[in-house]
Design an enzyme around this catalytic site. Sequence first.
Site, PDB file in Angstrom:
ATOM      1  N   ARG A 174       0.850  -1.187   0.000  1.00 36.58           N
ATOM      2  CA  ARG A 174       0.000   0.000   0.000  1.00 36.58           C
ATOM      3  C   ARG A 174       0.885   1.235   0.000  1.00 36.58           C
ATOM      4  O   ARG A 174       1.503   1.573   0.994  1.00 36.58           O
ATOM      5  CB  ARG A 174      -0.898  -0.020   1.244  1.00 36.58           C
ATOM      6  CG  ARG A 174      -2.026   0.986   1.210  1.00 36.58           C
ATOM      7  CD  ARG A 174      -2.800   0.977   2.529  1.00 36.58           C
ATOM      8  NE  ARG A 174      -2.101   1.741   3.556  1.00 36.58           N
ATOM      9  CZ  ARG A 174      -2.147   1.481   4.860  1.00 36.58           C
ATOM     10  NH1 ARG A 174      -2.818   0.450   5.308  1.00 36.58           N
ATOM     11  NH2 ARG A 174      -1.508   2.242   5.724  1.00 36.58           N
TER      12      ARG A 174
ATOM     13  N   HIS B 109      -4.191   4.314   4.566  1.00 36.54           N
ATOM     14  CA  HIS B 109      -5.303   3.358   4.621  1.00 36.54           C
ATOM     15  C   HIS B 109      -6.574   4.004   4.073  1.00 36.54           C
ATOM     16  O   HIS B 109      -7.292   3.413   3.262  1.00 36.54           O
ATOM     17  CB  HIS B 109      -5.514   2.898   6.060  1.00 36.54           C
ATOM     18  CG  HIS B 109      -6.715   2.039   6.267  1.00 36.54           C
ATOM     19  ND1 HIS B 109      -6.778   0.732   5.822  1.00 36.54           N
ATOM     20  CD2 HIS B 109      -7.911   2.299   6.849  1.00 36.54           C
ATOM     21  CE1 HIS B 109      -7.959   0.228   6.134  1.00 36.54           C
ATOM     22  NE2 HIS B 109      -8.657   1.145   6.742  1.00 36.54           N
TER      23      HIS B 109
ATOM     24  N   TYR C 229       2.937   5.593  11.957  1.00 38.37           N
ATOM     25  CA  TYR C 229       3.237   4.204  12.297  1.00 38.37           C
ATOM     26  C   TYR C 229       4.115   3.487  11.275  1.00 38.37           C
ATOM     27  O   TYR C 229       4.542   2.363  11.516  1.00 38.37           O
ATOM     28  CB  TYR C 229       1.935   3.397  12.461  1.00 38.37           C
ATOM     29  CG  TYR C 229       1.023   3.399  11.247  1.00 38.37           C
ATOM     30  CD1 TYR C 229       1.217   2.519  10.185  1.00 38.37           C
ATOM     31  CD2 TYR C 229      -0.048   4.290  11.160  1.00 38.37           C
ATOM     32  CE1 TYR C 229       0.390   2.525   9.082  1.00 38.37           C
ATOM     33  CE2 TYR C 229      -0.889   4.296  10.058  1.00 38.37           C
ATOM     34  CZ  TYR C 229      -0.668   3.410   9.027  1.00 38.37           C
ATOM     35  OH  TYR C 229      -1.506   3.434   7.938  1.00 38.37           O
TER      36      TYR C 229
END
Length: 342
Positions: A239, A243, A252
């Site tokens: 990715r 998100h 993160y």
Amino acid sequence: MHRVIGEREFDETSLSADGARAIYRDMVRARRFDERALALQRRGWMSGYPPFEGQEGSQVAAAHAMADDDWLLPTYRSNAMQIARGVPMSDILLFRRGHAEFRSDHDVPTFPQAVPIATQIPHAAGVGMAANYRDADHGVLCYFGDGATSEGDFHEGLNFAGVFDTPTVFFCENNGWAISLPRERQTASDTIAEKAEAYGFEGLQVDGNDPLAVYEAVGAALDRARDGEPVLVESLTYRQGAHTTSDDPGRYRDDEPDLPDWRTRDPVERFEEYLRDAGIVDDAFVETVREDADDELDRAVETAEEADDADPADVFDHVYADPPAALRAQKESVLSAADREE
């Protein structure tokens, strides 16, 4: 045991030159859609959007491996699959603006996007069971992310598929992260593919950024599924973005992921370079594909903007034939709030 399918040479696949060009075209269409949708969300055109940049090779090639009458069970991030399958871009954009998902007349055998994580997996087993009961010969492809494998629905769906020999391919797109949780924090298994062994059928991994490998792997899996052997395919991709548009991956995720180059490299650029080297596409073809994609997007956005505003009552009117008191009260509250905003 699960198998691993890696990079393929063009002459090792069943894909024609025209087929390769079609996959490339849909990858570009999907990339342009993703970029435009993200820009539209940033200016308030829609409330939220889940980007899929970096996953076009995996999704588009899987869609091209499906037969016309195979059923797709998508999620909120599988827009590239839906576009490649023939769902109009305007339908997907309108869904993001609060409308019912399918506005246009099309006969693409696809379910509505599943936004709750993993709920479509038991549905996929059920669709496969229905195909068996009806002696239908189509396959079922169920798309989900690696995070969905941590849900109970994953176990239940694959268990039913294995017990009842459903014609289902479970297509797990492992992009490395379930929101902020890396794969190694979700499961102690070495791979997701090997989980298939617990349910009595085959699992395999594939290089998700190699469209040729994905096309071959998913095509073979669907052939087996139609013969009554479910398959779990783990497509290894990455990715590139957040998100969703409400997520900040910088909190993160390091800028330099601890993953091999083949998994993090841009699949559109990688496939275009490969096709150029093979003499399958040239500058004129690439430029035409990009221009056509932009024109299609312009028309899709125009169609979406010309539609009437979504009616908040639609959220409640198609749930129960006889709505319970709590739902009626909730509907009244929402409609009252909408009237005050006007």
